[in-house]
Scaffold this motif. Structure first.
Motif, PDB file in Angstrom:
ATOM      1  N   ALA A  90       2.280  -9.399  -0.760  1.00 17.89           N
ATOM      2  CA  ALA A  90       2.794 -10.303  -1.799  1.00 17.89           C
ATOM      3  C   ALA A  90       3.388  -9.466  -2.919  1.00 17.89           C
ATOM      4  N   LEU A  91       4.492  -9.949  -3.501  1.00 19.33           N
ATOM      5  CA  LEU A  91       5.175  -9.236  -4.574  1.00 19.33           C
ATOM      6  C   LEU A  91       4.506  -9.504  -5.914  1.00 19.33           C
ATOM      7  N   PRO A  92       4.547  -8.542  -6.823  1.00 15.05           N
ATOM      8  CA  PRO A  92       4.073  -8.811  -8.194  1.00 15.05           C
ATOM      9  C   PRO A  92       5.067  -9.696  -8.931  1.00 15.05           C
ATOM     10  N   GLN A  93       4.615 -10.368  -9.953  1.00 16.90           N
ATOM     11  CA  GLN A  93       5.524 -11.159 -10.780  1.00 16.90           C
ATOM     12  C   GLN A  93       6.494 -10.230 -11.503  1.00 16.90           C
ATOM     13  N   PRO A  94       7.708 -10.687 -11.789  1.00 18.40           N
ATOM     14  CA  PRO A  94       8.205 -12.060 -11.638  1.00 18.40           C
ATOM     15  C   PRO A  94       8.787 -12.377 -10.259  1.00 18.40           C
ATOM     16  N   GLY A  95       8.613 -11.526  -9.266  1.00 12.77           N
ATOM     17  CA  GLY A  95       9.049 -11.847  -7.913  1.00 12.77           C
ATOM     18  C   GLY A  95      10.552 -11.886  -7.745  1.00 12.77           C
ATOM     19  N   ARG A  96      11.241 -10.904  -8.353  1.00 13.56           N
ATOM     20  CA  ARG A  96      12.700 -10.818  -8.203  1.00 13.56           C
ATOM     21  C   ARG A  96      13.055 -10.001  -6.963  1.00 13.56           C
ATOM     22  N   ILE A  97      14.352  -9.972  -6.654  1.00 13.49           N
ATOM     23  CA  ILE A  97      14.824  -9.101  -5.576  1.00 13.49           C
ATOM     24  C   ILE A  97      14.518  -7.647  -5.914  1.00 13.49           C
ATOM     25  N   ARG A  98      14.506  -7.316  -7.197  1.00 12.60           N
ATOM     26  CA  ARG A  98      14.204  -5.946  -7.612  1.00 12.60           C
ATOM     27  C   ARG A  98      12.821  -5.532  -7.130  1.00 12.60           C
ATOM     28  N   GLU A  99      11.808  -6.414  -7.294  1.00  9.70           N
ATOM     29  CA  GLU A  99      10.464  -6.093  -6.828  1.00  9.70           C
ATOM     30  C   GLU A  99      10.416  -5.972  -5.302  1.00  9.70           C
ATOM     31  N   LEU A 100      11.191  -6.807  -4.624  1.00  8.52           N
ATOM     32  CA  LEU A 100      11.239  -6.732  -3.162  1.00  8.52           C
ATOM     33  C   LEU A 100      11.832  -5.410  -2.700  1.00  8.52           C
ATOM     34  N   LEU A 101      12.932  -4.991  -3.309  1.00  7.16           N
ATOM     35  CA  LEU A 101      13.573  -3.734  -2.908  1.00  7.16           C
ATOM     36  C   LEU A 101      12.692  -2.533  -3.258  1.00  7.16           C
ATOM     37  N   ASP A 102      11.951  -2.625  -4.378  1.00  5.87           N
ATOM     38  CA  ASP A 102      11.018  -1.544  -4.722  1.00  5.87           C
ATOM     39  C   ASP A 102       9.924  -1.415  -3.665  1.00  5.87           C
ATOM     40  N   LEU A 103       9.391  -2.561  -3.199  1.00  2.00           N
ATOM     41  CA  LEU A 103       8.365  -2.522  -2.159  1.00  2.00           C
ATOM     42  C   LEU A 103       8.924  -1.919  -0.872  1.00  2.00           C
ATOM     43  N   CYS A 104      10.125  -2.358  -0.476  1.00  2.00           N
ATOM     44  CA  CYS A 104      10.738  -1.812   0.745  1.00  2.00           C
ATOM     45  C   CYS A 104      11.007  -0.318   0.605  1.00  2.00           C
ATOM     46  N   SER A 105      11.371   0.125  -0.600  1.00  2.00           N
ATOM     47  CA  SER A 105      11.595   1.556  -0.835  1.00  2.00           C
ATOM     48  C   SER A 105      10.324   2.350  -0.565  1.00  2.00           C
ATOM     49  N   ARG A 106       9.200   1.848  -1.075  1.00  2.00           N
ATOM     50  CA  ARG A 106       7.926   2.569  -0.873  1.00  2.00           C
ATOM     51  C   ARG A 106       7.500   2.540   0.593  1.00  2.00           C
ATOM     52  N   LEU A 107       7.616   1.381   1.228  1.00  2.00           N
ATOM     53  CA  LEU A 107       7.230   1.278   2.642  1.00  2.00           C
ATOM     54  C   LEU A 107       8.089   2.175   3.518  1.00  2.00           C
ATOM     55  N   HIS A 108       9.363   2.292   3.163  1.00  2.00           N
ATOM     56  CA  HIS A 108      10.282   3.049   4.011  1.00  2.00           C
ATOM     57  C   HIS A 108      10.086   4.560   3.876  1.00  2.00           C
ATOM     58  N   GLY A 109       9.426   4.990   2.800  1.00  2.00           N
ATOM     59  CA  GLY A 109       9.201   6.425   2.609  1.00  2.00           C
ATOM     60  C   GLY A 109       7.937   6.933   3.275  1.00  2.00           C
ATOM     61  N   THR A 110       7.195   6.060   3.957  1.00  2.00           N
ATOM     62  CA  THR A 110       5.926   6.440   4.590  1.00  2.00           C
ATOM     63  C   THR A 110       6.121   6.644   6.084  1.00  2.00           C
ATOM     64  N   ARG A 111       5.612   7.751   6.617  1.00  2.00           N
ATOM     65  CA  ARG A 111       5.756   8.051   8.040  1.00  2.00           C
ATOM     66  C   ARG A 111       4.929   7.107   8.902  1.00  2.00           C
ATOM     67  N   LEU A 112       5.427   6.849  10.100  1.00  2.00           N
ATOM     68  CA  LEU A 112       4.666   6.121  11.102  1.00  2.00           C
ATOM     69  C   LEU A 112       3.698   7.089  11.791  1.00  2.00           C
ATOM     70  N   ALA A 113       2.501   6.605  12.114  1.00  2.00           N
ATOM     71  CA  ALA A 113       1.486   7.444  12.755  1.00  2.00           C
ATOM     72  C   ALA A 113       1.824   7.645  14.222  1.00  2.00           C
ATOM     73  N   THR A 114       2.001   8.883  14.652  1.00  2.00           N
ATOM     74  CA  THR A 114       2.401   9.162  16.036  1.00  2.00           C
ATOM     75  C   THR A 114       1.284   8.938  17.040  1.00  2.00           C
ATOM     76  N   GLU A 115       0.035   8.756  16.562  1.00  2.00           N
ATOM     77  CA  GLU A 115      -1.046   8.458  17.497  1.00  2.00           C
ATOM     78  C   GLU A 115      -1.108   6.965  17.827  1.00  2.00           C
ATOM     79  N   ARG A 116      -0.194   6.198  17.265  1.00  2.00           N
ATOM     80  CA  ARG A 116      -0.090   4.773  17.542  1.00  2.00           C
ATOM     81  C   ARG A 116       1.351   4.445  17.946  1.00  2.00           C
ATOM     82  N   PRO A 117       1.595   3.247  18.505  1.00  2.00           N
ATOM     83  CA  PRO A 117       2.981   2.828  18.730  1.00  2.00           C
ATOM     84  C   PRO A 117       3.775   2.873  17.424  1.00  2.00           C
ATOM     85  N   LEU A 118       5.038   3.290  17.535  1.00  2.00           N
ATOM     86  CA  LEU A 118       5.805   3.688  16.353  1.00  2.00           C
ATOM     87  C   LEU A 118       6.578   2.523  15.733  1.00  2.00           C
TER      88      LEU A 118
END
Length: 463
Positions: A90-118
């Motif tokens: 869930a996004l923090p308030q005020p729930g703008r596109i800016r908060e969504l893109l910030d969340l995607c930025s953080r998620l996209h910078g994290t590596r996938l674990a190679t001991e699991r399906p990628l």
């Protein structure tokens, strides 16, 4: 059953590092159906959890050991845990596109674990306007960008009333087609494949000479020898910045029609002009033109459908972006001619030869960071720009209308920016993925893209 991983996918596994995760991603925005209550997103998440059988591509993980002689193989994960791969956020308030893109930025910078399906998928709620979002990422060793997009789109429907639709990772029954394997045909197919490979191999020296010759003459091919040093071509960190916006495809089409260019030419001209404006602001514009590497998805072009087996089949064209041209019309003409040269170069080679020449062209992008030479030698190209075709008509998932599609891609050491676009229902969605520290104020490129499209419209005489 273990299957060997192809060389291109193996290269993506070997080249990955903490500061350079090598997965592709996508952000999809959905408008809930009429009458949907406040629990719609939660219900959607729980429905996507209800899966009994999975597509094989979502179960396999990479493995290598002494018993595989150090070679990577795909094996099925015997302890698969869907709750690890499917998340609810869930996004923090005020729930703008800016908060969504910030969340995607953080998620996209994290590596996938190679001991699991990628792969991972994140169902996201909290947007102030009530829309739902789905962010997904799949490792580039698993699929290329085109295949990833089509795999995720394969569960969508053009019927707004369709319900009980499966999650992308749910196993779907398929009818047998003429392309399915027939044991009686295997020896003949194997012979044809062997003969084809032999013929391709015989032509590789000539293809290499031609590619090098075109590169030395500064003509578009799978190899670039004239890319300048820029701030785009420094070392990077793991921190990501993602910026996204879409434009009506008709605006690009009108410019192309008035100038004799393609929509893809106009798209590249928008990017070239936006990068010129951005680098001028930073007092960092080189005297010679930036060079973009533009991938060509061979599997997608030939098969026209999603691949459930994964893998990568990419050819490349190096395109001069005309950033040394002040006039937007002249820049578009430069790009148009550069693309024609690149297409002609690819047209003279077989798919296998295209892959081989593209691998040679991409090799410096992989070897330079491994040897710690970024910033000390000329980059093989300055930026990656991809255009992935999407659905032409509105799509729905369990009644929710898909209202936006934005790709996230792969910055690499020495290549701090990746621009990927996708068309959808009359719009062109731009996804800009960059290193948060190397490229300041990345979101300003969105303003420059609009300004450049307006300048191209003015130069072409269209309103």
């Amino acid at each position: 059953m273990a299957t060997p991983i192809d060389p291109t996918s193996t290269a993506f596994l070997l080249a990955e590092s903490r500061k350079a995760p090598l997965h592709v991603g996508g952000l999809q925005l959905f408008e809930p159906p009429e009458g949907a209550g406040p629990g719609f997103v939660g219900d959607l998440y729980r429905q996507m959890q209800q899966v009994e059988e999975f597509e094989p591509i979502f179960l396999k993980r990479p493995h290598r050991s002494v018993t595989t002689a150090g070679q990577y193989f795909w094996i099925e994960d015997q302890e698969f845990d869907l709750e690890h791969h499917l998340r609810h956020s869930a996004l923090p308030q005020p729930g703008r596109i800016r908060e969504l893109l910030d969340l995607c930025s953080r998620l996209h910078g994290t590596r996938l674990a190679t001991e699991r399906p990628l792969w991972e998928a994140h169902v996201i709620e909290g947007l102030a306007d009530g829309r739902a979002a789905l962010y997904t990422k799949l490792h580039h060793a698993l699929v290329d960008g085109v295949s990833a997009m089509r795999l995720l789109q394969s569960v969508l429907s053009s019927d707004p009333d369709a319900r009980e639709m499966p999650a992308p990772w749910a196993l779907r029954k398929r009818r047998r087609t003429k392309d399915d394997a027939n044991l009686a045909d295997v020896p003949i197919k194997a012979l044809r494949t062997a003969l084809g490979i032999s013929a391709d191999a015989a032509g590789l020296p000539r293809a290499l000479v031609t590619t090098l010759s075109r590169g030395l003459r500064n003509e578009s091919a799978s190899l670039a020898l004239y890319a300048p040093r820029t701030i785009l071509n420094q070392d990077i960190t793991a921190a990501r910045r993602f910026a996204a916006q879409d434009w009506p495809t008709e605006r690009l089409r009108a410019v192309g029609k008035a100038t004799g260019a393609t929509i893809n030419d106009v798209l590249l001209a928008m990017c070239g002009g936006a990068l010129r404006r951005y680098l001028i602001e930073l007092d960092a514009l080189p005297e010679t033109s930036l060079v973009a590497m533009c991938p060509v998805g061979l599997n997608a072009k030939e098969a026209g459908s999603a691949s459930t087996t994964g893998g990568n089949a990419l050819g490349t064209v190096m395109v001069r972006l005309g950033t040394d041209e002040a006039d937007p019309g002249a820049r578009l003409r430069t790009i148009h001619h550069s693309m024609l040269e690149g297409k002609a170069a690819l047209g003279s080679m077989t798919p296998t030869q295209i892959l081989a020449m593209s691998a040679i062209g991409m090799a410096p992008a992989v070897l330079t960071p491994l040897l710690g030479l970024q910033g000390h030698v000329r980059p093989p190209f300055n930026v990656i720009i991809s255009n992935v075709p999407g659905p032409r008509v509105p799509q729905y998932f369990n009644g929710a209308r898909l209202v936006g599609m934005y790709p996230l891609s792969v910055p690499m050491p020495g290549l701090a920016l990746n621009i990927t676009t996708t068309s959808y229902a009359g719009t062109m969605g731009f996804g800009l993925t960059g290193c948060r520290r190397t490229l300041p104020h990345l979101q300003r490129l969105l303003i420059h893209l609009e300004d450049e499209l307006a300048a191209l419209e003015s130069a072409a005489g269209v309103s």
